[in-house]
Design a protein around this motif. Structure first.
Motif, mmCIF file in Angstrom:
data_model
loop_
_atom_site.group_PDB
_atom_site.id
_atom_site.type_symbol
_atom_site.label_atom_id
_atom_site.label_comp_id
_atom_site.label_asym_id
_atom_site.label_seq_id
_atom_site.Cartn_x
_atom_site.Cartn_y
_atom_site.Cartn_z
ATOM 1 N N ASN A 55 -2.682 -8.916 -1.701
ATOM 2 C CA ASN A 55 -3.504 -7.731 -1.408
ATOM 3 C C ASN A 55 -4.070 -7.125 -2.680
ATOM 4 O O ASN A 55 -3.345 -6.448 -3.400
ATOM 5 N N PRO A 56 -5.359 -7.281 -2.948
ATOM 6 C CA PRO A 56 -5.907 -6.712 -4.178
ATOM 7 C C PRO A 56 -5.936 -5.182 -4.132
ATOM 8 O O PRO A 56 -5.866 -4.587 -3.064
ATOM 9 N N LEU A 57 -6.007 -4.558 -5.307
ATOM 10 C CA LEU A 57 -6.004 -3.094 -5.406
ATOM 11 C C LEU A 57 -7.399 -2.596 -5.768
ATOM 12 O O LEU A 57 -8.125 -3.258 -6.511
ATOM 13 N N ASP A 102 -5.150 -10.434 -12.995
ATOM 14 C CA ASP A 102 -5.175 -11.170 -11.727
ATOM 15 C C ASP A 102 -4.353 -10.464 -10.649
ATOM 16 O O ASP A 102 -4.646 -10.587 -9.460
ATOM 17 N N ARG A 103 -3.314 -9.752 -11.058
ATOM 18 C CA ARG A 103 -2.467 -9.032 -10.107
ATOM 19 C C ARG A 103 -3.307 -8.002 -9.342
ATOM 20 O O ARG A 103 -3.117 -7.780 -8.148
ATOM 21 N N ILE A 104 -4.240 -7.361 -10.053
ATOM 22 C CA ILE A 104 -5.084 -6.327 -9.449
ATOM 23 C C ILE A 104 -6.083 -6.948 -8.471
ATOM 24 O O ILE A 104 -6.325 -6.430 -7.385
ATOM 25 N N SER A 105 -6.631 -8.097 -8.862
ATOM 26 C CA SER A 105 -7.657 -8.724 -8.021
ATOM 27 C C SER A 105 -7.044 -9.729 -7.044
ATOM 28 O O SER A 105 -7.764 -10.388 -6.300
ATOM 29 N N ALA A 106 -5.710 -9.847 -7.057
ATOM 30 C CA ALA A 106 -4.989 -10.824 -6.226
ATOM 31 C C ALA A 106 -5.525 -12.235 -6.488
ATOM 32 O O ALA A 106 -5.710 -13.018 -5.555
ATOM 33 N N PRO A 131 -9.461 3.979 -16.146
ATOM 34 C CA PRO A 131 -9.377 3.932 -14.681
ATOM 35 C C PRO A 131 -7.935 3.749 -14.188
ATOM 36 O O PRO A 131 -7.060 3.360 -14.968
ATOM 37 N N ILE A 132 -7.721 4.059 -12.921
ATOM 38 C CA ILE A 132 -6.423 3.807 -12.294
ATOM 39 C C ILE A 132 -6.616 2.856 -11.119
ATOM 40 O O ILE A 132 -7.696 2.808 -10.533
ATOM 41 N N VAL A 133 -5.579 2.093 -10.816
ATOM 42 C CA VAL A 133 -5.604 1.311 -9.574
ATOM 43 C C VAL A 133 -4.801 2.085 -8.543
ATOM 44 O O VAL A 133 -3.775 2.670 -8.880
ATOM 45 N N ALA A 134 -5.292 2.117 -7.313
ATOM 46 C CA ALA A 134 -4.588 2.901 -6.299
ATOM 47 C C ALA A 134 -4.851 2.385 -4.898
ATOM 48 O O ALA A 134 -5.956 2.539 -4.385
ATOM 49 N N PRO A 135 -3.847 1.762 -4.279
ATOM 50 C CA PRO A 135 -3.937 1.521 -2.838
ATOM 51 C C PRO A 135 -3.489 2.796 -2.131
ATOM 52 O O PRO A 135 -3.060 3.752 -2.791
ATOM 53 N N SER A 136 -3.583 2.826 -0.818
ATOM 54 C CA SER A 136 -3.118 4.006 -0.088
ATOM 55 C C SER A 136 -1.612 4.196 -0.320
ATOM 56 O O SER A 136 -0.866 3.220 -0.457
ATOM 57 N N ALA A 137 -1.182 5.468 -0.373
ATOM 58 C CA ALA A 137 0.207 5.793 -0.710
ATOM 59 C C ALA A 137 1.099 5.776 0.528
ATOM 60 O O ALA A 137 1.749 6.765 0.869
ATOM 61 N N ASN A 138 1.125 4.616 1.200
ATOM 62 C CA ASN A 138 1.966 4.449 2.381
ATOM 63 C C ASN A 138 2.758 3.160 2.222
ATOM 64 O O ASN A 138 2.452 2.352 1.345
ATOM 65 N N LEU A 139 3.757 2.955 3.080
ATOM 66 C CA LEU A 139 4.429 1.664 3.095
ATOM 67 C C LEU A 139 3.497 0.669 3.771
ATOM 68 O O LEU A 139 2.692 1.039 4.635
ATOM 69 N N PHE A 140 3.597 -0.584 3.359
ATOM 70 C CA PHE A 140 2.721 -1.640 3.861
ATOM 71 C C PHE A 140 2.678 -1.643 5.396
ATOM 72 O O PHE A 140 3.724 -1.555 6.037
ATOM 73 N N THR A 141 1.479 -1.714 5.933
ATOM 74 C CA THR A 141 1.126 -1.736 7.372
ATOM 75 C C THR A 141 1.309 -0.390 8.098
ATOM 76 O O THR A 141 0.985 -0.273 9.269
ATOM 77 N N ARG A 142 1.864 0.616 7.420
ATOM 78 C CA ARG A 142 2.133 1.876 8.124
ATOM 79 C C ARG A 142 0.966 2.859 7.983
ATOM 80 O O ARG A 142 -0.026 2.581 7.326
ATOM 81 N N LEU A 143 1.143 4.035 8.605
ATOM 82 C CA LEU A 143 0.066 5.031 8.617
ATOM 83 C C LEU A 143 -0.278 5.493 7.204
ATOM 84 O O LEU A 143 0.608 5.742 6.385
#
Ligand code: AMP
Ligand code: MG
Length: 324
Positions: A55-57, A102-106, A131-143
């Motif tokens: 999952n890329p960020l 590569d971790r950021i771009s998967a 810059p910062i990398v930021a996915p949504s601040a939830n557990l994977f697959t959750r709301l």
């Protein structure tokens, strides 16, 4: 926290040096952030979220200059879309600079970029100076979280410092498109507040907007496209109805069933997006076994509803279309 409280911003910058992550408010949803150039903190994001490495960020920037430094190509269309929609809920996928890990771009040759429309987070990125990398601040697959309290309830304080910027105003994740210069195509990866028509209006002659799955040589890896995502921890049943009478009958029936919580969404797409995750969170509390939501069929084909319907399809464990 006051929006321009320098001491709080400095404390948030310092949190990274203590090995903590920082949760950031944005107009879409709250993000779980690490500096783009701190691999061990980027790694912590994956660990804390339980996010699979494929999952890329998204990289969040505070200026177009920062965005350009992250890519190997910045075509005119990127400049056009960024000047039109940034800061705002549009993520652009472009060929990445070699220094983006590569971790950021998967492992992909591209990077996703966005300038969030939130003054606190923009000030934070400026204070950090990168810059910062930021996915949504939830557990994977959750709301996804739309308030600071949602994030505090998910992650321990010693691991994540939360910047409280109030409730998110858009409420669903950004629209994502990939800019493909050679194919003169904008690949549509994820619907959000910004719709297709607004993007098409800015395409130069000869360019088109197309579905990512139609891309020759395979779909771009974009896990936001997974089937099950944004799920509440109780089964969500979505009932599509053709007319108000049918809706009324179903509403009565559901309201007599003690096992369920009947959730409602406002009839305006932007209002519905804003409260979607908060409503699902409320609906998963309590001793109900499941959640039911009635959706007018007209929403399914309406472009303005595309983002909300996309999230509901992924959140739903059951999708009931009207019987003819
Ligand atoms: P989120 O977890 O809500 O921050 O969403 C991040 C999403 O952005 C990923 O799940 C992907 O769908 C998309 N994304 C990020 N980077 C890329 C990329 N390089 N190429 C395609 N999609 C990307
Ligand atoms: Mg997410």
């Amino acid at each position: 926290m006051a929006l321009h409280d320098e001491a709080s911003l400095a404390a948030a910058v310092a949190a990274f040096d203590e090995g903590r992550l920082v949760a950031i408010p944005t107009e879409t949803v709250y993000g779980l952030a690490a500096p783009v150039d701190r691999p061990e903190l980027v790694e912590r994001i994956f660990q804390l979220k339980g996010r699979p490495p494929g999952n890329p960020l998204i990289v969040h920037v505070a200026s177009r200059e920062q965005a350009r430094a992250c890519v190997s190509e910045w075509p005119d269309l990127a400049e056009e879309l960024a000047s039109h929609f940034w800061p705002g809920p549009l993520t652009l996928v472009l060929p990445k600079s070699a220094w983006i890990a590569d971790r950021i771009s998967a492992g992909q040759p591209t990077v996703a970029l966005r300038m969030p429309d939130h003054s606190l987070t923009l000030a934070f990125i400026r204070a950090l100076g990168r810059p910062i990398v930021a996915p949504s601040a939830n557990l994977f697959t959750r709301l996804s979280p739309t308030t600071a309290a949602d994030v505090v309830a998910t992650f321990p304080n010693d691991q994540v410092l939360v910047l409280d910027g109030g409730a998110c105003q858009v409420g669903i994740e950004s629209t994502i498109v990939a800019i493909d210069g050679p194919a003169r195509t904008l690949w549509w990866l994820r619907p959000g507040r910004i719709g297709r028509a607004a993007l098409r209006a800015l395409l130069p002659p000869g360019w088109r907007l197309a579905e990512a799955k139609e891309r020759p040589g395979g779909e771009l890896g974009s896990p936001g496209r997974m089937q099950a995502h944004y799920r509440p921890d109780k089964p969500l049943r979505v009932h599509v109805v053709t007319d108000p009478e049918q809706a009324g009958r179903l509403r009565c029936r559901l309201d007599q069933d003690p096992r369920t919580f009947r959730m409602e969404l406002p009839g305006h797409p932007e209002a519905a997006a804003r409260c979607l995750y908060a409503s699902l969170r409320r609906a998963e509390l309590g001793d109900n076994e499941c959640i039911d939501l009635i959706v007018p069929q007209a929403w399914l084909a309406a472009p303005v509803w595309e983002g909300v319907i996309n999230r509901l399809r992924k959140a739903a464990s059951e999708w009931r279309e009207p019987v003819r």
